[in-house]
Design an enzyme around this catalytic site. Structure first.
Site, PDB file in Angstrom:
ATOM      1  N   TYR A  62       7.645   1.390  -7.774  1.00 59.16           N
ATOM      2  CA  TYR A  62       6.874   0.140  -7.795  1.00 59.16           C
ATOM      3  C   TYR A  62       6.396  -0.180  -9.218  1.00 59.16           C
ATOM      4  O   TYR A  62       6.446  -1.334  -9.641  1.00 59.16           O
ATOM      5  CB  TYR A  62       5.688   0.238  -6.826  1.00 59.16           C
ATOM      6  N   GLU A  83       0.862  -1.180   0.000  1.00 60.96           N
ATOM      7  CA  GLU A  83       0.000   0.000   0.000  1.00 60.96           C
ATOM      8  C   GLU A  83       0.892   1.221   0.000  1.00 60.96           C
ATOM      9  O   GLU A  83       1.945   1.225   0.649  1.00 60.96           O
ATOM     10  CB  GLU A  83      -0.872   0.015   1.263  1.00 60.96           C
TER      11      GLU A  83
END
Ligand SMILES: CC(C)(COP(=O)(O)OP(=O)(O)OC[C@H]1O[C@@H](n2cnc3c(N)ncnc32)[C@H](O)[C@@H]1OP(=O)(O)O)[C@@H](O)C(=O)NCCC(=O)NCCS
Length: 163
Positions: free
Chosen positions: A126, A114
């Protein structure tokens, strides 16, 4: 740039498991890295819980850390942090790749994490490492006087085309 261009030895980098004795140095990185840092007790709990807690050193200096849980075929990247003075040198990428390699060894087939919607450096990292957005937790994080959404991201760790 890929994370494997210079060897870790050439750069004086050491990855090693975090120990209780590291927590003062880990907290020094954590409070500089995040607007809402974890407490030392959270790190201690992660160590006790047997989570995969790693640190990155340059020479003797602890400059980053990563924390991950692995269970029932899934890993959760719970914390990834590089001291601001050492950011932009591929250290975050190296730490992330280390954690994901451990997750693969532990038979995890999917990685989850998250991230704050406003955390563009982390989201870029990411995405560049193969994570895709899979969901949203609205108003998940505290931010100033209000709240901020968490983007949920996932990456498959197995090659689905392989035997
Ligand atoms: C996110 C974080 C770990 C990245 O670590 P880093 O060592 O600075 O990042 P790297 O040098 O490994 O960069 C890898 C990739 O991240 C992205 N990135 C890093 N800094 C960026 C920035 N300021 N803006 C945009 N993208 C950025 C890029 O995609 C970069 O790849 P590239 O160099 O090929 O363009 C670091 O910024 C950090 O510790 N932030 C504070 C803590 C945090 O928010 N952690 C994430 C919690 S979910």
């Amino acid at each position: 740039m890929s994370g494997g261009d210079a060897s870790e030895g050439q750069l004086g980098l050491t990855f090693r498991p975090m120990a209780d004795e590291d927590l003062t140095a880990v907290m020094a990185v954590e409070v500089e890295g995040y607007s809402h840092p974890w407490s030392q007790d959270i790190f201690r709990d992660c160590l006790r819980a047997g989570y995969h807690c790693w640190v990155l050193q340059v020479g003797e200096r602890l400059v980053g850390h990563g924390v991950m849980s692995v269970a029932v075929g899934e890993c959760q990247i719970l914390n990834l942090c590089v001291h601001p003075d050492w950011q932009g040198r591929q250290f975050g990428r190296r730490l992330l790749r280390r954690l994901l390699a451990i997750a693969r060894q532990r038979q995890a087939d999917t990685a989850f994490l998250e991230v704050r919607r406003s955390n563009h450096p982390a989201i870029h990292l990411y995405q560049a490492e193969g994570f895709c957005e899979t969901g949203l937790r609205r108003n998940y994080y505290p931010k100033g006087q209000g709240r901020e959404d968490a983007i949920i991201m996932a990456k498959p760790l197995v090659n689905l085309l392989a035997d």
